[in-house]
Design an enzyme around this catalytic site. Structure first.
Site, PDB file in Angstrom:
ATOM      1  N   ASP A   8     -22.508   0.301  10.492  1.00 61.02           N
ATOM      2  CA  ASP A   8     -21.269  -0.290  10.985  1.00 61.02           C
ATOM      3  C   ASP A   8     -20.100   0.491  10.375  1.00 61.02           C
ATOM      4  O   ASP A   8     -20.202   1.001   9.248  1.00 61.02           O
ATOM      5  CB  ASP A   8     -21.209  -1.762  10.549  1.00 61.02           C
ATOM      6  CG  ASP A   8     -19.873  -2.388  10.860  1.00 61.02           C
ATOM      7  OD1 ASP A   8     -19.482  -2.359  12.037  1.00 61.02           O
ATOM      8  OD2 ASP A   8     -19.219  -2.884   9.924  1.00 61.02           O
ATOM      9  N   THR A  12     -17.448  -1.622   6.716  1.00 56.79           N
ATOM     10  CA  THR A  12     -18.665  -1.212   5.992  1.00 56.79           C
ATOM     11  C   THR A  12     -18.486   0.181   5.405  1.00 56.79           C
ATOM     12  O   THR A  12     -18.616   0.381   4.195  1.00 56.79           O
ATOM     13  CB  THR A  12     -19.889  -1.244   6.930  1.00 56.79           C
ATOM     14  OG1 THR A  12     -20.044  -2.579   7.421  1.00 56.79           O
ATOM     15  CG2 THR A  12     -21.153  -0.812   6.196  1.00 56.79           C
ATOM     16  N   ARG A  39      -7.193  -8.623  10.817  1.00 55.65           N
ATOM     17  CA  ARG A  39      -8.614  -8.281  10.948  1.00 55.65           C
ATOM     18  C   ARG A  39      -9.415  -9.444  11.559  1.00 55.65           C
ATOM     19  O   ARG A  39     -10.221  -9.244  12.466  1.00 55.65           O
ATOM     20  CB  ARG A  39      -9.173  -7.906   9.563  1.00 55.65           C
ATOM     21  CG  ARG A  39     -10.673  -7.758   9.473  1.00 55.65           C
ATOM     22  CD  ARG A  39     -11.188  -6.559  10.227  1.00 55.65           C
ATOM     23  NE  ARG A  39     -12.612  -6.351   9.967  1.00 55.65           N
ATOM     24  CZ  ARG A  39     -13.399  -5.630  10.738  1.00 55.65           C
ATOM     25  NH1 ARG A  39     -12.938  -5.013  11.802  1.00 55.65           N
ATOM     26  NH2 ARG A  39     -14.677  -5.484  10.436  1.00 55.65           N
ATOM     27  N   SER A 116     -20.492   1.359  16.257  1.00 54.65           N
ATOM     28  CA  SER A 116     -19.264   0.563  16.125  1.00 54.65           C
ATOM     29  C   SER A 116     -18.744   0.002  17.436  1.00 54.65           C
ATOM     30  O   SER A 116     -19.006   0.529  18.519  1.00 54.65           O
ATOM     31  CB  SER A 116     -18.190   1.461  15.494  1.00 54.65           C
ATOM     32  OG  SER A 116     -16.949   0.804  15.426  1.00 54.65           O
ATOM     33  N   ASN A 117     -17.943  -1.046  17.274  1.00 56.46           N
ATOM     34  CA  ASN A 117     -17.155  -1.625  18.367  1.00 56.46           C
ATOM     35  C   ASN A 117     -16.065  -0.664  18.851  1.00 56.46           C
ATOM     36  O   ASN A 117     -15.507  -0.864  19.929  1.00 56.46           O
ATOM     37  CB  ASN A 117     -16.442  -2.896  17.865  1.00 56.46           C
ATOM     38  CG  ASN A 117     -17.318  -4.136  17.920  1.00 56.46           C
ATOM     39  OD1 ASN A 117     -18.319  -4.171  18.628  1.00 56.46           O
ATOM     40  ND2 ASN A 117     -16.943  -5.158  17.171  1.00 56.46           N
ATOM     41  N   LYS A 149     -20.370  -6.217  19.613  1.00 55.46           N
ATOM     42  CA  LYS A 149     -21.256  -6.905  18.676  1.00 55.46           C
ATOM     43  C   LYS A 149     -20.788  -8.368  18.571  1.00 55.46           C
ATOM     44  O   LYS A 149     -19.585  -8.603  18.604  1.00 55.46           O
ATOM     45  CB  LYS A 149     -21.155  -6.269  17.284  1.00 55.46           C
ATOM     46  CG  LYS A 149     -21.526  -4.811  17.202  1.00 55.46           C
ATOM     47  CD  LYS A 149     -21.154  -4.298  15.819  1.00 55.46           C
ATOM     48  CE  LYS A 149     -21.539  -2.840  15.655  1.00 55.46           C
ATOM     49  NZ  LYS A 149     -21.175  -2.336  14.304  1.00 55.46           N
ATOM     50  N   SER A 173     -24.633  -3.041   7.331  1.00 54.78           N
ATOM     51  CA  SER A 173     -23.324  -3.616   7.649  1.00 54.78           C
ATOM     52  C   SER A 173     -22.858  -4.585   6.576  1.00 54.78           C
ATOM     53  O   SER A 173     -23.656  -5.303   5.972  1.00 54.78           O
ATOM     54  CB  SER A 173     -23.390  -4.342   8.993  1.00 54.78           C
ATOM     55  OG  SER A 173     -22.114  -4.865   9.334  1.00 54.78           O
ATOM     56  N   ASN A 175     -20.657  -6.806   7.611  1.00 55.03           N
ATOM     57  CA  ASN A 175     -20.248  -7.939   8.451  1.00 55.03           C
ATOM     58  C   ASN A 175     -21.460  -8.825   8.740  1.00 55.03           C
ATOM     59  O   ASN A 175     -22.357  -8.421   9.496  1.00 55.03           O
ATOM     60  CB  ASN A 175     -19.663  -7.418   9.772  1.00 55.03           C
ATOM     61  CG  ASN A 175     -18.348  -6.696   9.560  1.00 55.03           C
ATOM     62  OD1 ASN A 175     -17.404  -7.269   9.036  1.00 55.03           O
ATOM     63  ND2 ASN A 175     -18.282  -5.425   9.948  1.00 55.03           N
ATOM     64  N   PHE A 177     -21.967 -11.256  10.731  1.00 57.63           N
ATOM     65  CA  PHE A 177     -22.271 -11.497  12.146  1.00 57.63           C
ATOM     66  C   PHE A 177     -23.036 -10.330  12.750  1.00 57.63           C
ATOM     67  O   PHE A 177     -23.855 -10.495  13.659  1.00 57.63           O
ATOM     68  CB  PHE A 177     -20.983 -11.777  12.946  1.00 57.63           C
ATOM     69  CG  PHE A 177     -20.099 -10.575  13.167  1.00 57.63           C
ATOM     70  CD1 PHE A 177     -20.333  -9.707  14.223  1.00 57.63           C
ATOM     71  CD2 PHE A 177     -19.037 -10.290  12.312  1.00 57.63           C
ATOM     72  CE1 PHE A 177     -19.525  -8.590  14.430  1.00 57.63           C
ATOM     73  CE2 PHE A 177     -18.221  -9.192  12.506  1.00 57.63           C
ATOM     74  CZ  PHE A 177     -18.472  -8.333  13.569  1.00 57.63           C
ATOM     75  N   ASP A 178     -22.786  -9.134  12.209  1.00 53.08           N
ATOM     76  CA  ASP A 178     -23.437  -7.911  12.687  1.00 53.08           C
ATOM     77  C   ASP A 178     -24.897  -7.888  12.210  1.00 53.08           C
ATOM     78  O   ASP A 178     -25.824  -7.582  12.976  1.00 53.08           O
ATOM     79  CB  ASP A 178     -22.638  -6.735  12.105  1.00 53.08           C
ATOM     80  CG  ASP A 178     -22.867  -5.400  12.776  1.00 53.08           C
ATOM     81  OD1 ASP A 178     -23.466  -5.369  13.869  1.00 53.08           O
ATOM     82  OD2 ASP A 178     -22.413  -4.391  12.195  1.00 53.08           O
TER      83      ASP A 178
END
Ligand code: LAC
Length: 225
Positions: A8, A12, A39, A116-117, A149, A173, A175, A177-178
């Site tokens: 990520d 990250t 963010r 990545s997003n 994601k 990651s 994150n 949620f990731d």
């Protein structure tokens, strides 16, 4: 066994709170609060757009979250200041442990990808400016899928794009949620918890392991082979 590693990017490898210094000149003591709100809202917009099937580039989510944050905190930033903050997004710094950690993983023979997003150009620019682009075999963006994601489809897109599968590919990651997104599609995942203030979601879907920084990753992966 060498693994395919999906890193990520924002949060990250790259510190999104690198904007705090620029924000201090604009909003003073509220710089940290501003950065966190920006963010959080940016991510919320990706989740909502993904759920609604209303995809827009990550940069649009970031810009709209910036407008929201200004309104929410009642901070009147000029267009020039907003443009400066958006430009900062491509010169955000890598976390201190990243360069050495990636180098060691590369030497150990793993395949390294940024996942990545962000849109491909944005990911390329931020990695290059942070001095870490050359350590990656490639960049995988969610953009061709037109979702974000943690839509399961984008993790499958990573596997397909890199010719890997859930036995050989890991997500790395910070994150939660990731991490939960990747584990849910059968990948293994390392959660990078750099601070004890970072809380993992209590969904009963734990990471494969938790590390405090990338320096711990080579050895942890060695144990998983
Ligand atoms: C990314 C988001 C999660 O880089 O920040 O994919």
């Amino acid at each position: 066994m060498a693994f395919t590693l999906a890193f990520d990017v924002y949060g990250t490898l790259i510190n999104t709170h690198g904007v705090v210094t620029a924000l201090q000149d604009m909003v003073g003591e509220r710089a940290q609060l501003f950065s966190q709100t920006w963010r959080d809202k940016q991510l919320e917009y990706t989740f909502r757009r993904g759920l609604m099937g209303q995809y827009e580039h990550f940069g649009i989510c970031t810009a709209q979250a910036l407008d929201y944050t200004c309104a929410h905190l009642n901070e009147q930033l000029t267009d020039t200041q907003k443009q400066q903050l958006m430009a900062n997004y491509s010169t955000l710094p890598a976390f201190d442990d990243v360069h050495a950690g990636l180098l060691e993983l590369q030497k150990a023979g793993h395949r390294l990808f940024a996942f990545s997003n962000g849109v491909p150009d944005g990911i390329e620019a931020v990695l290059k400016n942070a001095g870490i682009r050359d350590l990656f075999d490639g960049v995988v963006s969610v953009d061709p899928i037109r979702s974000f994601k943690p839509n399961p489809v984008v993790y499958q897109h990573f596997l397909d794009s890199t010719g890997s599968n859930s036995d050989s590919a890991w997500l790395v990651s910070s994150n939660p949620f990731d991490v939960i997104g990747a584990v849910t599609v059968g990948m293994r995942a390392a959660w990078v918890q750099r601070s004890s203030a970072s809380i993992y979601d209590p969904w009963g879907v734990p990471p494969t392991f938790t590390i405090e920084g990338l320096q711990a990753l080579p050895q942890q992966l060695e144990l998983q082979k």
